[in-house]
Motif scaffolding. Structure first.
Motif, PDB file in Angstrom:
ATOM      1  N   LEU A  64      -3.896   4.113   1.000  1.00  0.00           N
ATOM      2  CA  LEU A  64      -3.341   4.534   1.360  1.00  0.00           C
ATOM      3  C   LEU A  64      -1.476   5.575   1.022  1.00  0.00           C
ATOM      4  O   LEU A  64      -0.404   5.395   1.436  1.00  0.00           O
ATOM      5  CB  LEU A  64      -2.823   3.233   2.695  1.00  0.00           C
ATOM      6  CG  LEU A  64      -4.022   2.887   3.193  1.00  0.00           C
ATOM      7  CD1 LEU A  64      -3.257   1.962   4.208  1.00  0.00           C
ATOM      8  CD2 LEU A  64      -3.991   3.774   4.388  1.00  0.00           C
ATOM      9  N   GLN A  65      -2.038   5.764  -0.135  1.00  0.00           N
ATOM     10  CA  GLN A  65      -1.093   6.230  -0.708  1.00  0.00           C
ATOM     11  C   GLN A  65      -1.315   7.873  -0.839  1.00  0.00           C
ATOM     12  O   GLN A  65      -2.424   8.091  -1.139  1.00  0.00           O
ATOM     13  CB  GLN A  65      -0.440   5.946  -1.728  1.00  0.00           C
ATOM     14  CG  GLN A  65      -0.568   4.705  -1.908  1.00  0.00           C
ATOM     15  CD  GLN A  65      -0.174   3.971  -3.815  1.00  0.00           C
ATOM     16  OE1 GLN A  65      -0.088   5.199  -4.611  1.00  0.00           O
ATOM     17  NE2 GLN A  65       0.156   2.956  -4.288  1.00  0.00           N
ATOM     18  N   HIS A 115       1.043  -0.838  -0.043  1.00  0.00           N
ATOM     19  CA  HIS A 115      -0.220  -0.118  -0.039  1.00  0.00           C
ATOM     20  C   HIS A 115       0.607   1.498   0.180  1.00  0.00           C
ATOM     21  O   HIS A 115       0.450   1.836  -0.732  1.00  0.00           O
ATOM     22  CB  HIS A 115      -0.989  -0.196   1.130  1.00  0.00           C
ATOM     23  CG  HIS A 115      -2.049  -0.932   1.054  1.00  0.00           C
ATOM     24  ND1 HIS A 115      -2.967  -1.073  -0.382  1.00  0.00           N
ATOM     25  CD2 HIS A 115      -1.866  -1.858   2.137  1.00  0.00           C
ATOM     26  CE1 HIS A 115      -3.472  -2.290   0.768  1.00  0.00           C
ATOM     27  NE2 HIS A 115      -3.256  -3.293   1.857  1.00  0.00           N
ATOM     28  N   CYS A 116       1.854   1.041   1.094  1.00  0.00           N
ATOM     29  CA  CYS A 116       2.366   2.542   1.281  1.00  0.00           C
ATOM     30  C   CYS A 116       4.245   2.514   0.550  1.00  0.00           C
ATOM     31  O   CYS A 116       4.907   3.147   0.381  1.00  0.00           O
ATOM     32  CB  CYS A 116       3.095   3.113   2.795  1.00  0.00           C
ATOM     33  SG  CYS A 116       3.361   1.734   3.575  1.00  0.00           S
ATOM     34  N   SER A 174       6.371   1.251   1.705  1.00  0.00           N
ATOM     35  CA  SER A 174       7.506   1.425   2.742  1.00  0.00           C
ATOM     36  C   SER A 174       8.109   0.049   2.348  1.00  0.00           C
ATOM     37  O   SER A 174       7.403  -1.477   2.546  1.00  0.00           O
ATOM     38  CB  SER A 174       7.323   1.471   3.466  1.00  0.00           C
ATOM     39  OG  SER A 174       6.586   1.354   4.348  1.00  0.00           O
ATOM     40  N   CYS A 208      -0.052   0.369   7.670  1.00  0.00           N
ATOM     41  CA  CYS A 208      -1.036   0.111   6.957  1.00  0.00           C
ATOM     42  C   CYS A 208      -2.099  -0.758   7.597  1.00  0.00           C
ATOM     43  O   CYS A 208      -3.180  -0.804   6.845  1.00  0.00           O
ATOM     44  CB  CYS A 208      -0.550   0.013   5.619  1.00  0.00           C
ATOM     45  SG  CYS A 208       0.559   1.363   4.834  1.00  0.00           S
TER      46      CYS A 208
END
Length: 77
Positions: free
Chosen positions: A76-77, A9-10, A12, A59
């Motif tokens: 979630l961006q 999602h992000c 990371s 997330c």
């Protein structure tokens, strides 16, 4: 082969393992369907790396608190 985990999602960085010390069975990759495998794992043969999509703690908590986010393409961006 180096195996790098990142959040789907992000995006990371979550962590990595040296793939020379583990196999697909110990990582649980053997239980994935071909479709799941294609969605979750990508390979870069030049760099001798595998990239694995997972979900980071941040997330995961956000999705648990706001499940409606899963309806979005990029929640979630």
């Amino acid at each position: 082969m180096q195996i790098i985990y990142y959040c789907r999602h992000c995006h990371s960085y979550i962590g990595q393992v040296d793939g020379n010390r583990v196999d697909d069975r110990r990582l649980g990759f053997h239980s994935l369907t071909p479709e799941e495998h294609a969605d979750i794992i990508s390979y870069n043969k030049v760099e001798n790396r595998a990239y694995v999509k997972t979900v980071c703690d941040f997330c995961q908590q956000a999705l648990e608190q706001h499940p409606e986010l899963m309806l979005l393409e990029n929640p979630l961006q």
